[in-house]
Write a protein that holds these residues in place. Structure first.
Motif, PDB file in Angstrom:
ATOM      1  N   ASP A 297       0.824  -1.187  -0.027  1.00  0.00           N
ATOM      2  CA  ASP A 297       0.032   0.128  -0.154  1.00  0.00           C
ATOM      3  C   ASP A 297       0.711   1.283   0.054  1.00  0.00           C
ATOM      4  N   GLN A 298       2.169   1.098   0.030  1.00  0.00           N
ATOM      5  CA  GLN A 298       2.917   2.241   0.010  1.00  0.00           C
ATOM      6  C   GLN A 298       3.757   2.561  -1.115  1.00  0.00           C
ATOM      7  N   ARG A 299       3.796   1.575  -2.370  1.00  0.00           N
ATOM      8  CA  ARG A 299       4.302   1.646  -3.354  1.00  0.00           C
ATOM      9  C   ARG A 299       3.958   2.830  -4.337  1.00  0.00           C
ATOM     10  N   GLU A 300       2.734   2.804  -4.469  1.00  0.00           N
ATOM     11  CA  GLU A 300       2.424   3.936  -5.202  1.00  0.00           C
ATOM     12  C   GLU A 300       2.426   5.361  -4.912  1.00  0.00           C
ATOM     13  N   ASN A 301       2.357   5.317  -3.325  1.00  0.00           N
ATOM     14  CA  ASN A 301       2.796   6.567  -2.773  1.00  0.00           C
ATOM     15  C   ASN A 301       4.269   7.068  -2.967  1.00  0.00           C
ATOM     16  N   ALA A 302       5.132   5.897  -2.969  1.00  0.00           N
ATOM     17  CA  ALA A 302       6.469   6.371  -3.293  1.00  0.00           C
ATOM     18  C   ALA A 302       6.680   6.583  -4.709  1.00  0.00           C
TER      19      ALA A 302
END
Length: 374
Positions: free
Chosen positions: A73-78
């Motif tokens: 769930d943090q990859r798109e934010n990265a």
């Protein structure tokens, strides 16, 4: 050229996990060898006017990032954080190439290729050519950029200057817009806030209906868009006589392989339109289309004024034959999406504030549009 991210363009591909990074890297190196625009830099300090310098070879800025170890769930934010930082970083126009590439792995079956470049070296037409070549569609090898620059420099623009003086006679300030509040200005008159982009997509039914209407009456879709925009400007400004900007591809020069040339060849031309509520719609649209023909001549395009009396303008993109290839296949990997991202530059406007003087035109209540239509 404004702040660091001004005129920076970003294109993002979503690739499969099996896509070979080395294939994409070699493909772009081949393109840089073929296209001078990918080996160019800009210089202007100490010169009478800016120059575009083409280098024999350049090393492409290429990096690979792995975010697959992050929680899903943090990859798109990265990725979003990276894109924002990439825009803020900008591009040094003195150091070639004015582009860079980043391949990011977000998961076993998910890679993203980010292509960032400065608008100084490429326009939308050029981007489609390069994307097509990455996908394996070879275009003819275009002659050097120098031949186009020399042709432009040799044009006699005296007639064009007279044409534009006649066309824009009486305009000294842009067509007023009904700002809810005046835009905040920063240092050196630059915008203090980013501009937003609003999209109004048309469904297939509406698009087909407009296309059929245009075909039936010998009109182009672009004229329909510009006609609608003219009416909107007239209604919002209270002016019968409006000016807005329209972008031309710049590929009308009588030179070999103009359609295969990459670079910044587009130009924004002023379009002046009278909107009178009593005039029937179809004759008005036909007159609007006929009035654009002289503006397409290469000498007229070259001689268009640098300080333009308008703020905004709509239009349809002109693309090379074959249409928009952004969603076509790429070597050993099929993009699931290609998202162009850009930070818009400041709008074109006159070089300085006009001197106080008498009103330009008589103001009147906003017209209803041709044929009495809202």
């Amino acid at each position: 050229l404004g702040r660091p991210g001004t005129y920076l363009q970003q294109v993002v591909w979503k690739l499969g996990g099996a896509a070979d990074p080395a294939v994409f890297h070699r493909a772009w190196e081949d393109l840089a060898a073929r296209h001078e625009s990918l080996r160019a830099s800009a210089v202007w300090e100490g010169l009478e006017r800016p120059h575009l310098v083409v280098h024999r070879r350049v090393e492409l800025p290429w990096q690979e990032i792995d975010w697959s170890a992050l929680p899903e769930d943090q990859r798109e934010n990265a990725l979003e954080d990276f894109l924002a930082a990439d825009r803020a970083r900008g591009i040094d126009t003195n150091r070639p190439p004015l582009a860079r590439w980043t391949l990011a792995r977000l998961g076993p079956d998910d890679q993203r290729l980010v292509w960032s470049f400065h608008h100084l070296i490429l326009d939308g037409w050029s981007v489609q050519i390069l994307l097509g070549e990455v996908a394996g569609v070879r275009a003819p090898l275009a002659p050097p950029l120098r031949t186009y620059a020399e042709w432009q420099a040799g044009l006699d623009t005296a007639d064009a200057e007279r044409f534009w003086r006649r066309t824009l006679a009486g305009f000294t300030v842009p067509t007023p817009l009904p700002w809810g509040r005046q835009p905040v200005r920063g240092q050196a008159g630059e915008p203090a806030e980013d501009r937003a982009e609003a999209r109004l997509p048309l469904d297939e039914t509406a698009t087909a209906s407009l296309g059929a209407f245009a075909h039936r009456h010998g009109l182009t879709l672009n004229v329909l868009v510009q006609g609608a925009w003219s009416i909107l400007l007239a209604r919002c400004s209270g002016e019968e006589d409006v000016v807005f900007g329209a972008v031309t591809s710049g590929r009308s020069a009588p030179l070999p392989e103009m359609g295969a040339r990459t670079g910044l060849l587009i130009k924004t031309l002023p379009h002046r339109v009278r909107v009178e509520a009593e005039e029937p719609l179809l004759p008005w649209l036909r007159a609007l289309q006929a009035g654009q023909a002289p503006c397409r001549h290469p000498e007229v395009v070259r001689g268009a004024p640098a300080a333009l009396p308008f703020r905004v303008g709509p239009g349809l993109r002109e693309l090379p034959s074959g249409g928009d290839r952004r969603h076509g296949p790429l070597p050993r990997g099929s993009p699931l999406s290609a998202r162009p991202r850009r930070r818009p530059g400041p709008p074109a406007s006159p070089a300085g504030e006009p001197r106080p003087g008498p009103p330009r035109r008589r103001r009147r209540p906003p017209p209803a549009g041709p044929h009495g239509r809202p």
